[in-house]
Design an enzyme around this catalytic site. Structure first.
Site, PDB file in Angstrom:
ATOM      1  N   GLN A  83      37.792  47.510  39.579  1.00  0.00           N
ATOM      2  CA  GLN A  83      37.367  47.051  38.262  1.00  0.00           C
ATOM      3  C   GLN A  83      35.911  46.623  38.297  1.00  0.00           C
ATOM      4  O   GLN A  83      35.483  45.901  39.201  1.00  0.00           O
ATOM      5  CB  GLN A  83      38.231  45.890  37.779  1.00  0.00           C
ATOM      6  CG  GLN A  83      37.932  45.527  36.332  1.00  0.00           C
ATOM      7  CD  GLN A  83      38.866  44.482  35.799  1.00  0.00           C
ATOM      8  OE1 GLN A  83      38.699  43.308  36.078  1.00  0.00           O
ATOM      9  NE2 GLN A  83      39.843  44.918  35.016  1.00  0.00           N
ATOM     10  N   CYS A 130      37.344  40.977  28.751  1.00  0.00           N
ATOM     11  CA  CYS A 130      37.326  39.607  29.247  1.00  0.00           C
ATOM     12  C   CYS A 130      36.690  38.674  28.212  1.00  0.00           C
ATOM     13  O   CYS A 130      35.542  38.860  27.820  1.00  0.00           O
ATOM     14  CB  CYS A 130      36.557  39.521  30.562  1.00  0.00           C
ATOM     15  SG  CYS A 130      36.539  37.850  31.245  1.00  0.00           S
ATOM     16  N   LYS A 167      39.610  48.404  29.926  1.00  0.00           N
ATOM     17  CA  LYS A 167      40.427  47.316  29.364  1.00  0.00           C
ATOM     18  C   LYS A 167      39.696  46.840  28.115  1.00  0.00           C
ATOM     19  O   LYS A 167      38.505  46.540  28.159  1.00  0.00           O
ATOM     20  CB  LYS A 167      40.553  46.180  30.366  1.00  0.00           C
ATOM     21  CG  LYS A 167      41.258  44.963  29.798  1.00  0.00           C
ATOM     22  CD  LYS A 167      41.198  43.800  30.769  1.00  0.00           C
ATOM     23  CE  LYS A 167      41.672  42.526  30.112  1.00  0.00           C
ATOM     24  NZ  LYS A 167      41.408  41.361  30.953  1.00  0.00           N
TER      25      LYS A 167
END
Length: 153
Positions: free
Chosen positions: A2, A32, A71
């Protein structure tokens, strides 16, 4: 592996390095919500600048030889759905192979009432906790949610 960051050239370089070191795929974290990540222009902050997000995702997708996933969240704040359009752009324009989509916004949770409202049926084990506040809060949450286990993070 990641990776996260707001700089396309740094992402290109990082993708080349992890590819050489044997990574199977690259996952770019554009979801995030942590303030210290967002204030750098990375993580969920990229939702607010889709052109930069696409520019960040394109070099790893095209230059590493590895599949790239992202993500992503639905938006920065409750009710914001700009993450959906960004997901399409990341696939169509940057060549991202898959999106790990979190349908919750990046804004702070609305408290434990939201969890209670979405509690799964009793036959599904439930966990409650808070990674920063620890066990004390987890116990309080557990009693309010009737969770089966307590947990951190």
């Amino acid at each position: 592996m990641q990776l996260f960051g707001p700089d396309p050239e740094v992402m290109r370089s990082a993708a080349e390095i992890v590819a050489r070191r044997g990574a199977d795929l690259i996952d770019l974290n554009m979801g995030c919500p942590v303030p210290k990540v967002c204030k750098t222009g990375a993580g969920a902050a990229l939702i607010d600048d889709p052109d930069v997000a696409v520019a960040v995702a394109a070099p790893p997708s095209r230059g590493s030889g590895l599949p790239v996933t992202v993500k992503l969240r639905s938006g920065r704040t409750t009710g914001d759905t700009s993450g959906y359009a960004l997901a399409h752009r990341l696939v169509d324009e940057a060549g991202v192979a898959a999106i790990g989509f979190h349908p919750r916004s990046a804004s702070p949770p609305q408290g434990h009432a939201r969890l209670r409202a979405r509690r799964p049926p009793r036959r599904v084990p439930r966990r409650a906790g808070h990674p920063q506040r620890g066990l004390h809060t987890a116990e309080a949450v557990r009693s309010g949610l009737r969770a089966d286990r307590r947990g951190r993070g």
